[in-house]
Design a protein around this motif. Structure first.
Motif, PDB file in Angstrom:
ATOM      1  N   MET A 102       9.152   0.659  -0.771  1.00  0.00           N
ATOM      2  CA  MET A 102       9.643  -0.700  -0.962  1.00  0.00           C
ATOM      3  C   MET A 102      11.168  -0.751  -0.891  1.00  0.00           C
ATOM      4  N   THR A 103      11.829   0.294  -1.448  1.00  0.00           N
ATOM      5  CA  THR A 103      13.286   0.347  -1.400  1.00  0.00           C
ATOM      6  C   THR A 103      13.770   0.440   0.033  1.00  0.00           C
ATOM      7  N   GLY A 104      13.091   1.255   0.834  1.00  0.00           N
ATOM      8  CA  GLY A 104      13.456   1.390   2.238  1.00  0.00           C
ATOM      9  C   GLY A 104      13.275   0.099   2.989  1.00  0.00           C
ATOM     10  N   THR A 105      12.196  -0.604   2.686  1.00  0.00           N
ATOM     11  CA  THR A 105      11.938  -1.881   3.348  1.00  0.00           C
ATOM     12  C   THR A 105      13.008  -2.895   2.973  1.00  0.00           C
ATOM     13  N   ALA A 106      13.375  -2.913   1.688  1.00  0.00           N
ATOM     14  CA  ALA A 106      14.390  -3.875   1.261  1.00  0.00           C
ATOM     15  C   ALA A 106      15.721  -3.580   1.931  1.00  0.00           C
ATOM     16  N   SER A 107      16.062  -2.278   2.049  1.00  0.00           N
ATOM     17  CA  SER A 107      17.324  -1.920   2.687  1.00  0.00           C
ATOM     18  C   SER A 107      17.332  -2.320   4.147  1.00  0.00           C
ATOM     19  N   ALA A 108      16.178  -2.085   4.814  1.00  0.00           N
ATOM     20  CA  ALA A 108      16.086  -2.409   6.237  1.00  0.00           C
ATOM     21  C   ALA A 108      16.260  -3.903   6.458  1.00  0.00           C
ATOM     22  N   GLY A 109      15.771  -4.706   5.514  1.00  0.00           N
ATOM     23  CA  GLY A 109      15.856  -6.152   5.663  1.00  0.00           C
ATOM     24  C   GLY A 109      17.106  -6.718   5.027  1.00  0.00           C
ATOM     25  N   ALA A 110      18.006  -5.850   4.517  1.00  0.00           N
ATOM     26  CA  ALA A 110      19.258  -6.267   3.889  1.00  0.00           C
ATOM     27  C   ALA A 110      18.999  -7.254   2.763  1.00  0.00           C
ATOM     28  N   MET A 111      17.927  -7.016   1.998  1.00  0.00           N
ATOM     29  CA  MET A 111      17.590  -7.891   0.884  1.00  0.00           C
ATOM     30  C   MET A 111      18.229  -7.376  -0.397  1.00  0.00           C
ATOM     31  N   THR A 112      19.013  -8.197  -1.055  1.00  0.00           N
ATOM     32  CA  THR A 112      19.610  -7.853  -2.324  1.00  0.00           C
ATOM     33  C   THR A 112      18.844  -8.575  -3.424  1.00  0.00           C
ATOM     34  N   MET A 113      18.233  -7.819  -4.308  1.00  0.00           N
ATOM     35  CA  MET A 113      17.434  -8.427  -5.354  1.00  0.00           C
ATOM     36  C   MET A 113      18.324  -9.150  -6.354  1.00  0.00           C
ATOM     37  N   GLY A 114      17.830 -10.299  -6.830  1.00  0.00           N
ATOM     38  CA  GLY A 114      18.543 -11.041  -7.847  1.00  0.00           C
ATOM     39  C   GLY A 114      18.152 -10.578  -9.236  1.00  0.00           C
ATOM     40  N   LYS A 115      18.520 -11.371 -10.234  1.00  0.00           N
ATOM     41  CA  LYS A 115      18.270 -10.978 -11.621  1.00  0.00           C
ATOM     42  C   LYS A 115      16.843 -11.228 -12.071  1.00  0.00           C
ATOM     43  N   TYR A 116      16.162 -12.184 -11.433  1.00  0.00           N
ATOM     44  CA  TYR A 116      14.864 -12.596 -11.974  1.00  0.00           C
ATOM     45  C   TYR A 116      13.735 -12.638 -10.940  1.00  0.00           C
ATOM     46  N   TYR A 117      13.970 -13.275  -9.813  1.00  0.00           N
ATOM     47  CA  TYR A 117      12.871 -13.522  -8.867  1.00  0.00           C
ATOM     48  C   TYR A 117      12.402 -12.249  -8.179  1.00  0.00           C
ATOM     49  N   LYS A 118      11.091 -12.053  -8.149  1.00  0.00           N
ATOM     50  CA  LYS A 118      10.466 -10.940  -7.435  1.00  0.00           C
ATOM     51  C   LYS A 118       9.664 -11.504  -6.266  1.00  0.00           C
ATOM     52  N   PRO A 119      10.006 -11.146  -5.024  1.00  0.00           N
ATOM     53  CA  PRO A 119       9.295 -11.674  -3.844  1.00  0.00           C
ATOM     54  C   PRO A 119       7.793 -11.465  -3.935  1.00  0.00           C
ATOM     55  N   THR A 120       7.039 -12.481  -3.524  1.00  0.00           N
ATOM     56  CA  THR A 120       5.575 -12.430  -3.582  1.00  0.00           C
ATOM     57  C   THR A 120       4.912 -12.606  -2.216  1.00  0.00           C
ATOM     58  N   SER A 121       5.698 -12.839  -1.172  1.00  0.00           N
ATOM     59  CA  SER A 121       5.190 -12.970   0.199  1.00  0.00           C
ATOM     60  C   SER A 121       4.053 -13.986   0.345  1.00  0.00           C
ATOM     61  N   PRO A 122       4.248 -15.243  -0.044  1.00  0.00           N
ATOM     62  CA  PRO A 122       3.175 -16.229   0.102  1.00  0.00           C
ATOM     63  C   PRO A 122       2.757 -16.445   1.550  1.00  0.00           C
ATOM     64  N   ALA A 123       3.682 -16.216   2.492  1.00  0.00           N
ATOM     65  CA  ALA A 123       3.344 -16.423   3.907  1.00  0.00           C
ATOM     66  C   ALA A 123       2.254 -15.465   4.381  1.00  0.00           C
ATOM     67  N   SER A 124       2.158 -14.305   3.745  1.00  0.00           N
ATOM     68  CA  SER A 124       1.201 -13.296   4.201  1.00  0.00           C
ATOM     69  C   SER A 124      -0.238 -13.679   3.916  1.00  0.00           C
ATOM     70  N   ARG A 125      -0.448 -14.642   3.036  1.00  0.00           N
ATOM     71  CA  ARG A 125      -1.821 -14.985   2.656  1.00  0.00           C
ATOM     72  C   ARG A 125      -2.189 -16.446   2.929  1.00  0.00           C
ATOM     73  N   VAL A 126      -1.262 -17.203   3.532  1.00  0.00           N
ATOM     74  CA  VAL A 126      -1.553 -18.612   3.745  1.00  0.00           C
ATOM     75  C   VAL A 126      -2.566 -18.798   4.867  1.00  0.00           C
ATOM     76  N   THR A 127      -3.525 -19.696   4.645  1.00  0.00           N
ATOM     77  CA  THR A 127      -4.514 -20.081   5.643  1.00  0.00           C
ATOM     78  C   THR A 127      -4.639 -21.602   5.612  1.00  0.00           C
ATOM     79  N   ALA A 128      -5.383 -22.150   6.572  1.00  0.00           N
ATOM     80  CA  ALA A 128      -5.579 -23.599   6.583  1.00  0.00           C
ATOM     81  C   ALA A 128      -6.291 -24.050   5.308  1.00  0.00           C
ATOM     82  N   ALA A 129      -7.173 -23.194   4.789  1.00  0.00           N
ATOM     83  CA  ALA A 129      -7.953 -23.565   3.607  1.00  0.00           C
ATOM     84  C   ALA A 129      -7.141 -23.524   2.316  1.00  0.00           C
ATOM     85  N   ASN A 130      -6.170 -22.606   2.226  1.00  0.00           N
ATOM     86  CA  ASN A 130      -5.442 -22.474   0.960  1.00  0.00           C
ATOM     87  C   ASN A 130      -3.979 -22.895   1.050  1.00  0.00           C
TER      88      ASN A 130
END
Length: 278
Positions: free
Chosen positions: A113-141
């Motif tokens: 996960m650390t490697g992925t974050a570095s590759a994407g230049a993502m700097t974590m904030g103090k509170y929010y933890k990414p949950t990737s809602p796009a990965s599970r979205v469908t027409a039904a949900n």
């Protein structure tokens, strides 16, 4: 004539019983599916990535199928059963999210996960933890996914710093991209509700991100302050685009349900105004 009438009545009764049995089966199948999903949440921590990916794809497919089955009999269910079905949808979304977090937090996953974050230049904030809602979205949900995301962000908005907001905005853009892929298959009623969520998010996100930047401005260099001002302007433009895209989607949905969706759009604008006043 009497015999014929009796036969006709008997056939109608048999058909009604068959429909009732099928609607009960659809509900029971959905209920079992949700319970099974909940029961298997913790097991993913010990799975290989290929197995996890395959099961995730299967879950999405099965969920769509189960929802389609119960939706087929929506008019047959009483209000109590419809509420039970909505609860099952919520339970599934909760179980899916927990399953995903279990996978991300599995033993040995930290380095990856650390490697992925570095590759994407993502700097974590103090509170929010990414949950990737796009990965599970469908027409039904899609509707439930948008509502859950916006409600969660709104509930915790006072805790986020500027890096939290950057990560939240990145996830929102990814969600919108995934939504665009399935938008044509989303029921008109859900489309209208999604547009309400988009407007609410655009309103409070712009306001709160500006506050977060102001709080950090005291530590900014002159060059940093210029970057903050430019980013704020970008956010204002983004809100304008969100409103424009929302209006376009509502117009498209309006072709399906007419005044109902237009009414929802007016309600959305009213909610946004109230959000701004909070």
């Amino acid at each position: 004539m009497l015999l014929g009438g009796t036969t006709f009545t008997s056939c109608n009764q048999a058909q009604k019983q068959e429909v009732s049995a099928d609607s009960d089966q659809a509900y029971n199948d959905f209920k079992t599916f949700v319970s099974d999903t909940e029961a298997k949440v913790d097991a993913v921590a010990n799975e290989a990535e290929a197995d996890y990916d395959r099961e995730t794809a299967q879950l999405k497919s099965d969920f769509d199928a189960k929802v389609a089955s119960v939706d087929k009999y929506a008019d047959q269910y009483d209000e109590a059963r419809r509420q039970e079905i909505e609860l099952l949808r919520t339970r599934y979304t909760t179980a899916y999210d927990k399953r995903e977090m279990t996978w991300k937090n599995r033993p040995g996953a930290t380095a990856a996960m650390t490697g992925t974050a570095s590759a994407g230049a993502m700097t974590m904030g103090k509170y929010y933890k990414p949950t990737s809602p796009a990965s599970r979205v469908t027409a039904a949900n899609a509707r439930q996914t948008y509502e859950a995301f916006v409600n969660d962000i709104k509930a915790n908005e006072d805790k986020y710093d500027i890096n939290d907001w950057r990560n939240i905005n990145a996830e929102w853009r990814a969600l919108d991209e995934a939504y665009d892929q399935v938008k044509k298959d989303i029921p008109a009623r859900d489309l209208a509700e999604i547009q309400k969520e988009k407007l609410k998010y655009a309103a409070f996100k712009s306001y709160d991100k500006a506050e977060a930047r102001a709080a950090q401005g005291a530590d900014a260099t002159e060059r940093g302050a210029e970057n903050v001002a430019a980013e704020t302007q970008d956010e204002r433009s983004a809100v304008g685009r969100a409103a424009s895209n929302t209006a376009s989607d509502v117009k498209d949905a309006g072709k399906k349900v007419g005044g109902a969706v237009k009414g929802a759009f007016k309600e959305a604008k009213s909610e946004v105004k109230n959000t701004d006043n909070d």
